[in-house]
Design a protein around this motif. Structure first.
Motif, PDB file in Angstrom:
ATOM      1  N   LYS A 129       0.649   2.130  27.232  1.00 32.43           N
ATOM      2  CA  LYS A 129      -0.036   1.588  28.405  1.00 32.43           C
ATOM      3  C   LYS A 129      -1.357   0.924  28.013  1.00 32.43           C
ATOM      4  CE  LYS A 129       1.870   4.897  31.744  1.00 32.43           C
ATOM      5  NZ  LYS A 129       1.545   5.970  32.720  1.00 32.43           N
ATOM      6  N   MET A 130      -2.073   1.517  27.090  1.00 31.76           N
ATOM      7  CA  MET A 130      -3.345   0.949  26.643  1.00 31.76           C
ATOM      8  C   MET A 130      -3.112  -0.434  26.031  1.00 31.76           C
ATOM      9  SD  MET A 130      -6.048   2.348  23.794  1.00 31.76           S
ATOM     10  CE  MET A 130      -4.989   1.830  22.435  1.00 31.76           C
ATOM     11  N   ARG A 131      -2.082  -0.547  25.185  1.00 34.75           N
ATOM     12  CA  ARG A 131      -1.780  -1.822  24.551  1.00 34.75           C
ATOM     13  C   ARG A 131      -1.309  -2.855  25.582  1.00 34.75           C
ATOM     14  NH1 ARG A 131      -1.101  -1.560  18.926  1.00 34.75           N
ATOM     15  NH2 ARG A 131      -2.647  -0.072  18.162  1.00 34.75           N
ATOM     16  N   LEU A 132      -0.603  -2.408  26.599  1.00 34.46           N
ATOM     17  CA  LEU A 132      -0.131  -3.324  27.630  1.00 34.46           C
ATOM     18  C   LEU A 132      -1.298  -3.854  28.465  1.00 34.46           C
ATOM     19  CD1 LEU A 132       3.182  -1.628  28.863  1.00 34.46           C
ATOM     20  CD2 LEU A 132       2.884  -3.471  27.210  1.00 34.46           C
ATOM     21  N   ARG A 133      -2.289  -3.023  28.711  1.00 39.38           N
ATOM     22  CA  ARG A 133      -3.485  -3.498  29.422  1.00 39.38           C
ATOM     23  C   ARG A 133      -4.201  -4.561  28.598  1.00 39.38           C
ATOM     24  NH1 ARG A 133      -4.006   2.100  30.264  1.00 39.38           N
ATOM     25  NH2 ARG A 133      -3.300   2.693  32.354  1.00 39.38           N
TER      26      ARG A 133
END
Length: 199
Positions: free
Chosen positions: A71-75
Motif C-alpha cells: 500500500k505504501m508503494r502504491l501511494r
C-alpha cells in the motif's frame, strides 16, 4: 527414544490485484442487453456491472504481512501519475475472437494508463511477482466456460460492435482489490484506494 516434533505455521494470504474501477456505466447499460440478446444461444457467465474494472496488475496469493508495504508503494505511485481520460470502445475476446472464452470491452486513451502500469511494476519490483504477460487494458464483461457453440456467429456479433465507443471519463484513482473465489464466481472487495497526483 526422542520424538521429533515439527511445527507448521500457516501463512495468511489474500488473493489480490490492482485495478481501475469502472463507475461510468451509462453507455454499458444501454449496449449490454443487446449483446446478451445477440449471444443468447451461448452459455455465458455475465459479469456483475458493479464488479467492472480494468486490471492493472494481478498479484495473486500474497502474505498479508506484505500488504502495508504494498500500500505504501502504491501511494507513492499515485503521487507520480496525474489523472487521465479513457473511454471503452469495441468488443473483443481472449484468447482470440475465433476462440472466445473471455469477452471484453477495449480501452481507448493516451499512454497514461501504460505509464501507470509501468510505475506500478517499478514500485513493486522485488516485493511481488507480476506476470510477464503483455499488458492489454480491457474490461471483462462475460466468460464462456464450456467453449463456444457457434464460433463464426460469435465472431460476427463481436465484430459488429467495432465502431461502438463509450463516453470519455476521468480516471482519478486506482484500487487494491481482493478476489475471493466462490461457487458463483469471484467476489471482489476493495482493500484500499489510491488517488492520482493532484494538480
Amino acid at each position: 527414544m526422542r520424538t521429533s516434533i515439527k511445527y507448521q505455521f500457516q501463512v495468511e494470504t489474500k488473493r489480490i490485484f490492482i485495478a481501475i474501477k469502472i463507475h461510468h456505466k451509462n453507455q454499458i447499460r444501454k449496449i449490454l442487453p443487446q449483446v446478451q440478446l445477440d449471444l443468447k444461444d451461448e452459455w455465458i457467465k455475465w459479469v456483475d456491472l458493479n464488479g467492472l474494472h480494468i486490471t492493472l496488475g494481478f498479484i495473486g496469493a500474497t502474505d498479508v504481512r506484505k500488504l502495508e508495504l504494498i500500500k505504501m508503494r502504491l501511494r507513492q505511485c499515485g503521487n507520480l501519475i496525474p489523472p487521465f481520460q479513457i473511454r471503452l470502445k469495441a468488443l473483443g475476446a481472449f484468447p482470440s475472437i475465433n476462440k472466445a472464452r473471455v469477452l471484453w470491452f477495449g480501452v481507448d486513451g493516451d499512454n497514461s494508463i501504460y505509464d501507470l502500469r509501468n510505475e506500478l511494476v517499478n514500485q513493486l519490483e522485488h516485493i511481488v511477482d507480476f506476470s510477464d504477460t503483455k499488458f492489454s487494458p480491457h474490461v471483462t464483461f462475460g466468460r464462456i466456460k464450456h467453449g463456444v457453440k457457434n464460433p463464426e456467429m460469435v465472431k460476427q456479433k463481436l465484430e459488429s460492435y467495432n465502431e461502438w465507443y463509450d463516453e470519455t471519463f476521468w480516471v482519478k484513482e486506482f484500487v487494491l482489490m481482493e478476489s475471493k473465489l466462490s461457487q458463483d464466481g469471484s467476489v471482489y472487495e476493495v482493500l484500499d484506494r489510491f488517488a492520482l497526483k493532484e494538480a
